[in-house]
Enzyme design. Sequence first.
Site, PDB file in Angstrom:
ATOM      1  CB  ALA A   1     -20.324 -28.229   9.405  1.00  0.00           C
TER       2      ALA A   1
ATOM      3  CB  CYS B   1     -20.567 -33.742  -3.165  1.00  0.00           C
ATOM      4  SG  CYS B   1     -20.344 -31.997  -2.780  1.00  0.00           S
TER       5      CYS B   1
END
Length: 460
Positions: free
Chosen positions: A106, A226
């Site tokens: 997602a 990230c």
Amino acid sequence: MPKLPEDFIKKYTKLLGKQKADELFNAISENSKNAYRINSLKEKQTLSYAQSEKIPLIPDAYYGKISGKDPEWVSGTVYSQEPAAMFPAFFLDAQPGEKILDLCAAPGGKSTAIGAQLKGQGFLLANEISLSRAKILRENLERWGVTNALITSEKPEKLSKYFSQYFDKILVDAPCSGEGMFRKDPQAIEYWSQDYVIFCQQRQKEILSAAVQMLKPGGELIYSTCTFAPEENEQIVSWLTKTFGFTIMPLKINEQYIDHGHPEWSDNNIDLVKTARFWPTANIGEGQYVAKLSLDEKIKDQTFTSTSKKSKHRKKPRNALTKSDIHLIAKVLDNFKLLPEIENWQVNCQVHNNHVFIPAINTNSDTHLKILANGVELGILKKNRFEPGHQLAMVLAGRKQNRVVDLSSNNYLKYLHGETIKTDSDINGFILVSFKNFILGFGKISNHIIKNYYPKGLRI
């Protein structure tokens, strides 16, 4: 400039040196960059967005901001995605026919890119452990027109029981401390601590331990985060090589934009220079880390197996079409140009609770997984009629269609609201509704009135 934690400032000043660290801290105070990808699965259309500034290496990807109310987005012709976040799927490089797992999928940026790479051939398992986020993943994959995805909401260790050594390639875009998103999401700064970094590292090891069990011998793993933290990047990759015998593979890197991994931040394994680091100072996008690893081929290959016990008392669900079903469905589908993936629907279709779909993979009643979608839902059988589904409209947009009514600007907004619309068209029955030639969904015309079939959950 956002106030950065003192421990974070000390940590990266030590790792990078004062000059580079200050450059990083200054970059975190700048505006984040917006970008989008164009969907190669859809019939090519003229976009209203500028395509003047291309993202390095990524095909059909440009800098620019898009709106969720634009027909380009509503039709699944474009996907808004942070630029650096496009690279993990690019490095995965899925080939048509391969079996791919996107384990932490997602909201769907990487899964939609993989779906485009597969071109309707092979198999994509898109999994998201959070059910609410998995529903958004499903919306995005359906809008994108992906036909060969199984969408699940499961813990990785449960999936590994069903898909032992099954996938050619696996992407793990792992939950992380989010340092690379500080300027895009200031809340990430509030959550940050060195303890949280270590907590994330442990969680990444658990996720990867399950992922490895699902990878074929000789298969490839893309690991990405990230965050800037070496504990979650180089040190995790070193752990993978030592624990499971992975080999670090080189990435296609343009050093003008992309830094290499730093062996000195881990165990000095020189192969860590083959991994990629994205810093906001390079002006591509936010912070990102990507590594590509290959699993030893010597492990014996296995196939898809279910470990669930069979129930002798479970009623077998109806899953084959009757002649009457085929007749009702054909009355609708014969009016449209079908893509190769759905041309043989009469043979490949299954029925579950009157929902007609072409599965991406055959599952049985003993597969105790939270499945949100499997392949393409063509529509739903009702009393003496067949009603086509929204996902089918998004798939049909992959070919030039004739049975289409293009709306005015005013009627476009009415359609997104779910209202009925007057039309001059002499067609009767189901049609595709478009705006500026971007297909939005189904409608049904009777006496010059279009009944609205845009899904209630998507209406504005």
